[in-house]
Design a protein around this motif. Structure first.
Motif, PDB file in Angstrom:
ATOM      1  N   ALA A 438       0.871  -1.182   0.000  1.00 43.77           N
ATOM      2  CA  ALA A 438       0.000   0.000   0.000  1.00 43.77           C
ATOM      3  C   ALA A 438       0.905   1.228   0.000  1.00 43.77           C
ATOM      4  CB  ALA A 438      -0.920  -0.009   1.221  1.00 43.77           C
ATOM      5  N   THR A 439       0.303   2.407   0.057  1.00 48.99           N
ATOM      6  CA  THR A 439       1.105   3.620   0.125  1.00 48.99           C
ATOM      7  C   THR A 439       1.706   3.766   1.515  1.00 48.99           C
ATOM      8  OG1 THR A 439      -0.736   5.006   0.839  1.00 48.99           O
ATOM      9  CG2 THR A 439      -0.432   4.722  -1.547  1.00 48.99           C
ATOM     10  N   VAL A 440       2.707   4.624   1.622  1.00 48.02           N
ATOM     11  CA  VAL A 440       3.300   4.901   2.924  1.00 48.02           C
ATOM     12  C   VAL A 440       2.234   5.462   3.865  1.00 48.02           C
ATOM     13  CG1 VAL A 440       4.950   6.359   4.163  1.00 48.02           C
ATOM     14  CG2 VAL A 440       5.629   5.224   2.031  1.00 48.02           C
ATOM     15  N   GLY A 441       1.402   6.371   3.338  1.00 51.60           N
ATOM     16  CA  GLY A 441       0.345   6.953   4.161  1.00 51.60           C
ATOM     17  C   GLY A 441      -0.640   5.914   4.655  1.00 51.60           C
ATOM     18  N   GLU A 442      -1.010   4.948   3.786  1.00 55.49           N
ATOM     19  CA  GLU A 442      -1.947   3.897   4.197  1.00 55.49           C
ATOM     20  C   GLU A 442      -1.321   2.976   5.234  1.00 55.49           C
ATOM     21  OE1 GLU A 442      -4.537   3.521   0.046  1.00 55.49           O
ATOM     22  OE2 GLU A 442      -2.745   2.292   0.360  1.00 55.49           O
TER      23      GLU A 442
END
Length: 587
Positions: A438-442
Motif C-alpha cells: 500500500a502507500t506509505v500513508g496507508e
C-alpha cells in the motif's frame, strides 16, 4: 473422527441452520422413498392382475419422482449454502482470535501452515457439507424409519436388515483406525510443502548469494514426492474402504433378497409385500454406506477444523489467563496536556513459556514525561516484557496505569487511581516493520477509520521519516512487505504508524522495540528528538534498545537480567527530557 464435532455448532452458527433444514429435507426424502416403493410394487401387482397401470398411481409415481428430485436439489443447495457461511464464520472468528493470540503464538508456528489451514483446509469443508453431512443426516433419520417400515410389512426382512446393518459401521471403524494415521500424515506433509516453498521464496536472494538455490529444487521435489505418495496411500485406503462397504451392503441386501425369494416361491409372502421389501432394503443401507464412502473425502476439512478449533480455544484461554490482555478496555485520554503524575507500574511480572521462565518477578515504573529505556543482553526477556504489556502472552503479576489521564474531579473524589493496562492505552512498533502492499500513508494510518493527512505528516516527522526522500512520501506505493524501502526506512514508517495511533487515539503509552537498529547516528538522533517531543507532551515512552544513543538520552534506564538490585543513572540532556538523577529498582 467424531461424526459431528459439537464445537462446529458453537463456532459456526450456520451449521445449526444447516442441520435443522437438512433434517426437514431428510424426512421428506424418506417419505418419498417409502411412497415410491409402495407405488411401484402396487402398480406391478395391478399390472400382473390385469388392471391398467395408467391410473392415479402412475400420476402419483411421477409426482413422487419429481418431488424427490427437487428435494435432492434442495439438499445440495442447503449443503453449499451451509458450507459457504460456515467457512466464512470460522475464518472471521480466527481472524478476530489471531490478535488475541498475538505474535508470541504466531512465532511458534509456520505462517504458511496457518494460511493453508484458513484457505485450502477450510475449503475442504465443501466436501464435508456437500457429501458427508447430508448422508449422516439421512443415516440418523431415514435408516431407522425404513427399518421400522420393513418390520411393519415383513418382520423376517426387518430382522435380517437389523442384524446385518451393524456390519457397515464395524467395517468403517476398522478401516478408520487404519487410515487415521495416513490422513494425519498427509495433512502434515501438505503443511511442510507449503512452509518449505514459502521459505525458499522468502530466502531466495540469500540462497543465490551462497550458491544454494539449485539445491532447493531437489528439496522441493522431494517434499512434493512425499506428499504425492501420502495422498496416493490415502486414496488406496479410500478405495479399499469403499469396496469393503459395498461388499458388506451387497451381501446384506442379497440375504434379504434370498429370504424374500424363497418365501415367494413357497407362498408364505405376497408379491406386493415382497417387491416393496426388495425396493426398500437397499435404501435402508444406502445412507450408512455413503457415510463410509465420504468419510475420507471429508477428512481434510475435519482436520482443518481441528486446527481452527485449537486456535479459537487457545485465544480464549490466553484472554482468561492474562489479566492485562484486553482488546479495548478503558478510555484513552488525550496525549497532550500535563500528566506528570501518570506512570506505568509493572509489579512482579513473570512470563512463562511452557516450563521455562522468560521473565521472573520483574518490577519497574515508567513515568510520564520522561524517556524510559529497557536494556539488557539478548535473551534476557525484554521482548517478553513488551509482549506482556501488549497482552500477547499470559503473565503473572500486574501491569497498571496509575493516575494517568484522570480528570481533576475524579482525582479529587477517588485519589490517585490505578487500573490494568489495556491495548487501547498502548501504541507499539516491533522489531519487524510488518508493512503492507500500500502507500506509505496507508501503512501509517493502518486501522484508522478517518485518516488525517496532517497527522500522517506529523507522525512521519516525529519518526525522522520526513526527509525529502521520494520513497518516504505518503503517496509512494510500496510492494509486498514494504518492498521499495530500505530496512531503516521501513523501520521509521513502522515507528510513524505507532506514533500516529498514539496521537489519533490518545494512547497513553508508546512502546518501541529496537526502533533504531537499522538507522545511522544522525537519523537516530532525529528519532530521539522526535520522541522527546512526545515525552514533553506527557506521554509514557518506553523503548527497548541496545544502542548507546538511547541509553545516553534516557532519563530512566531499566536493566533486565542484571544481578544488581538498584542502579543510579545520570542521563544526558535530550530534547523534551527532564534531566537529573533517578534510582531504579529492578527485581
Amino acid at each position: 473422527m467424531k461424526p459431528v464435532d459439537p464445537r462446529l455448532l458453537r463456532y459456526a452458527g450456520a451449521a445449526r441452520a444447516f442441520f435443522g433444514f437438512g433434517a426437514v429435507l431428510g424426512l421428506a426424502q424418506t417419505a418419498c422413498i417409502v411412497a415410491f416403493a409402495w407405488l411401484v410394487s402396487s402398480s406391478v401387482v395391478d399390472a400382473l392382475h390385469g388392471a391398467t397401470p395408467f391410473g392415479w398411481r402412475l400420476v402419483a409415481l411421477v409426482a413422487v419422482v419429481l418431488l424427490r428430485s427437487v428435494l435432492v436439489w434442495m439438499m445440495e443447495w442447503n449443503s453449499a449454502r451451509g458450507a459457504t457461511i460456515a467457512k466464512s464464520q470460522l475464518r472471521q472468528q480466527v481472524l478476530r482470535a489471531l490478535p488475541r493470540l498475538g505474535p508470541s503464538w504466531l512465532s511458534t508456528r509456520s505462517s504458511a501452515a496457518v494460511t493453508t489451514t484458513l484457505t485450502t483446509g477450510l475449503d475442504a469443508l465443501d466436501v464435508y457439507f456437500a457429501r458427508y453431512l447430508p448422508q449422516l443426516i439421512l443415516t440418523a433419520l431415514a435408516t431407522p424409519i425404513l427399518v421400522a417400515v420393513l418390520f411393519l410389512f415383513d418382520f423376517a426382512s426387518g430382522i435380517t436388515v437389523l442384524l446385518t446393518l451393524p456390519l457397515i459401521p464395524v467395517f468403517m471403524i476398522l478401516i478408520g483406525w487404519a487410515t487415521q494415521t495416513a490422513q494425519k500424515e498427509q495433512w502434515l506433509k501438505l503443511g511442510r510443502l507449503s512452509s518449505g516453498f514459502l521459505d525458499v521464496v522468502e530466502g531466495l536472494s540469500t540462497l543465490k548469494v551462497f550458491g544454494r538455490a539449485d539445491r532447493q529444487v531437489t528439496r522441493i521435489r522431494s517434499v512434493t514426492e512425499e506428499y504425492r505418495a501420502s495422498t496416493m496411500k490415502v486414496l488406496r485406503l479410500s478405495f479399499l474402504s469403499g469396496f469393503a462397504l459395498e461388499l458388506a451392503a451387497s451381501l446384506s441386501v442379497a440375504l434379504v433378497a434370498v429370504s424374500v425369494g424363497l418365501r415367494l416361491v413357497s407362498g408364505d409372502l405376497g408379491l406386493g409385500v415382497g417387491l416393496f421389501v426388495l425396493l426398500l432394503a437397499p435404501e435402508a443401507f444406502l445412507p450408512l454406506r455413503q457415510v463410509g464412502a465420504q468419510f475420507h473425502a471429508a477428512a481434510d476439512g475435519v482436520e482443518a477444523t481441528e486446527e481452527v478449533f485449537a486456535m479459537l480455544a487457545g485465544a480464549g484461554a490466553g484472554v482468561a489467563v492474562a489479566e492485562g490482555a484486553r482488546d479495548a478496555d478503558g478510555t484513552a485520554g488525550s496525549p497532550t496536556g500535563s500528566r506528570a503524575d501518570g506512570r506505568l507500574v509493572v509489579n512482579d511480572l513473570t512470563v512463562m513459556y511452557a516450563d521455562t521462565a522468560a521473565v521472573r518477578r520483574f518490577s519497574a515504573e515508567f513515568a510520564a514525561g520522561q524517556l524510559s529505556v529497557i536494556v539488557g543482553p539478548s535473551g534476557a526477556g525484554k521482548s517478553s516484557i513488551v509482549a506482556a504489556m501488549l497482552g500477547f502472552v499470559p503473565f503473572g503479576g500486574s501491569i497498571e496505569l496509575v493516575g494517568s489521564g484522570d480528570s481533576s474531579e475524579r482525582k479529587a473524589s477517588m485519589g490517585l487511581t490505578a487500573r490494568p493496562l489495556g491495548r487501547a492505552d498502548v501504541a507499539w512498533a516491533g522489531q519487524v516493520p510488518g508493512l503492507m502492499a500500500a502507500t506509505v500513508g496507508e501503512n501509517v494510518t493502518l486501522g484508522s477509520e478517518h485518516p488525517s493527512p496532517a497527522l500522517v505528516t506529523r507522525a512521519l516527522a516525529l519518526a525522522a521519516a520526513d526527509a525529502p526522500d521520494p520513497a518516504l512520501a505518503p503517496s509512494n506505493r510500496l510492494g509486498v512487505n514494504g518492498a521499495g524501502l530500505s530496512g531503516g526506512q521501513a523501520q521509521r514508517v513502522a515507528v510513524a504508524r505507532a506514533i500516529y495511533r498514539a496521537l489519533e487515539r490518545g494512547c497513553r503509552v508508546l512502546v518501541l522495540d529496537e526502533p533504531s537498529s537499522a538507522l545511522d547516528r544522525e537519523t537516530e538522533a532525529r528519532l530521539i528528538a522526535g520522541l522527546g517531543q512526545l515525552v514533553a507532551d506527557g506521554m509514557v515512552v518506553v523503548v527497548v534498545s541496545h544502542r548507546e544513543a538511547f541509553r545516553a538520552a534516557a532519563a530512566h534506564v531499566v536493566r533486565v537480567g542484571a544481578p544488581i538490585a538498584a542502579r543510579t543513572v545520570t542521563p544526558a540532556a535530550a530534547p523534551g527530557t527532564p534531566t537529573g538523577t533517578r534510582r531504579i529498582a529492578v527485581r
